[in-house]
Design an enzyme around this catalytic site. Structure first.
Site, mmCIF file in Angstrom:
data_model
loop_
_atom_site.group_PDB
_atom_site.id
_atom_site.type_symbol
_atom_site.label_atom_id
_atom_site.label_comp_id
_atom_site.label_asym_id
_atom_site.label_seq_id
_atom_site.Cartn_x
_atom_site.Cartn_y
_atom_site.Cartn_z
ATOM 1 N N ASP A 158 0.772 -1.164 0.214
ATOM 2 C CA ASP A 158 -0.108 -0.018 -0.036
ATOM 3 C C ASP A 158 0.909 1.505 0.171
ATOM 4 O O ASP A 158 0.946 1.487 0.712
ATOM 5 C CB ASP A 158 -0.950 -0.026 1.039
ATOM 6 C CG ASP A 158 -2.273 -1.191 0.714
ATOM 7 O OD1 ASP A 158 -1.937 -2.349 1.625
ATOM 8 O OD2 ASP A 158 -2.499 -0.671 0.416
ATOM 9 N N ASP B 13 -10.412 -4.434 -1.472
ATOM 10 C CA ASP B 13 -9.562 -3.956 -0.594
ATOM 11 C C ASP B 13 -10.652 -2.606 0.889
ATOM 12 O O ASP B 13 -11.089 -2.017 0.809
ATOM 13 C CB ASP B 13 -8.533 -2.818 -1.229
ATOM 14 C CG ASP B 13 -7.670 -3.094 0.244
ATOM 15 O OD1 ASP B 13 -6.714 -1.379 -0.684
ATOM 16 O OD2 ASP B 13 -7.624 -2.702 0.757
HETATM 17 C C1 DX5 Z 1 -6.226 1.493 2.083
HETATM 18 C C2 DX5 Z 1 -6.022 0.214 2.567
HETATM 19 C C3 DX5 Z 1 -6.142 -0.352 3.119
HETATM 20 C C4 DX5 Z 1 -5.877 -2.101 3.979
HETATM 21 C C5 DX5 Z 1 -6.600 -3.175 3.522
HETATM 22 O O1 DX5 Z 1 -7.168 2.454 3.252
HETATM 23 O O2 DX5 Z 1 -5.484 -0.476 1.371
HETATM 24 O O3 DX5 Z 1 -7.840 -1.237 2.645
HETATM 25 O O4 DX5 Z 1 -5.069 -2.669 2.150
HETATM 26 O O5 DX5 Z 1 -6.916 -2.289 5.955
HETATM 27 P P1 DX5 Z 1 -7.294 -3.928 6.727
HETATM 28 O O6 DX5 Z 1 -8.053 -5.282 6.229
HETATM 29 O O7 DX5 Z 1 -7.276 -3.393 8.351
HETATM 30 O O8 DX5 Z 1 -9.247 -2.447 6.310
#
Ligand code: DX5
Length: 218
Positions: free
Chosen positions: A34, A174
């Site tokens: 990310d 996501d």
């Molecule tokens: C954006 C990021 C998050 C991450 C996943 O904020 O892309 O969404 O990948 O985070 P979780 O699985 O903890 O929601």
């Protein structure tokens, strides 16, 4: 087959290499990196150097989620660092058609992510250039946020749109993906699950969390 990608946003940043290897050993199908620039989203995380450092440590695909403005300035650097797929946000790409072409010219996969407030219509003219579409089920910027159930209908409509056009493009989701929400998004048509805080956390070892996520899908 449902793909599970571990998002290293919730990993221990002091042990990223080990945590990526642990994810591979735990049976995830890819790692999502990310990338945040402090402008498109408030936080700042990783650059191409982290992708380059992770590349030799895992054989998994490295899926780079570019939560940055002007991603076109960084495509070659991430591709050269070893990214297997670059996911850009439609919201940061006035020339999205060209950006996706550029990614494909780099001989890696091109993905488009759309935020919860972005309608599917923005994708209409670029679907043929996308290898994956990532539906954000949180507003991007942090791990550990609650899942937005409002996006389930969008996932269903996107799957219908792709099927109507005969496009076999996977839908990734996501944000807030855990054992409770994973079956919901799969049922809606998603086949790629990005999971951060539900796999990297203090409640249980990574392998147990990944197994629980996968077990809940059958
Ligand atoms: C954006 C990021 C998050 C991450 C996943 O904020 O892309 O969404 O990948 O985070 P979780 O699985 O903890 O929601």
């Amino acid at each position: 087959m449902v793909i599970i990608e571990a998002s290293i946003l919730s990993a221990d940043f002091a042990r990223l290499g080990e945590q990526a290897r642990e994810a591979e050993a735990a049976g995830v199908d890819a790692i999502q990196v990310d990338v945040m620039d402090g402008r498109f989203v408030p936080d700042i995380t990783f650059g191409p150097g982290v992708v380059r450092a992770l590349r030799p440590l895992v054989s998994l695909p490295l899926d780079v989620h570019l939560m940055i403005v002007e991603p076109e300035r960084h495509l070659a650097a991430f591709a050269d660092a070893g990214a297997d797929r670059l996911i850009v946000h439609q919201e940061t790409c006035p020339h999205l058609h060209r950006v996706l072409q550029r990614i494909r010219e780099l001989k890696i996969e091109a993905g488009v992510a759309i935020n919860p407030g972005t309608p599917l219509s923005v994708l209409e003219e670029v679907l043929h250039l996308a290898d994956l579409i990532q539906v954000m089920t949180v507003n991007p910027g942090w791990g550990g946020q609650p899942f937005l159930h409002s996006q389930l209908d969008k996932i269903r409509r996107l799957r219908r749109l792709l099927d109507e056009r005969g496009l076999d493009i996977p839908i990734a989701v996501d944000g807030g993906i855990d054992t409770a929400t994973a079956p919901l998004v799969v049922n809606a048509g998603a086949t790629v699950l990005i999971a951060g805080s539900s796999v990297y956390n203090d409640q249980a070892p990574l392998a147990e969390n990944v197994a629980a996520l996968r077990a809940n899908l059958h």
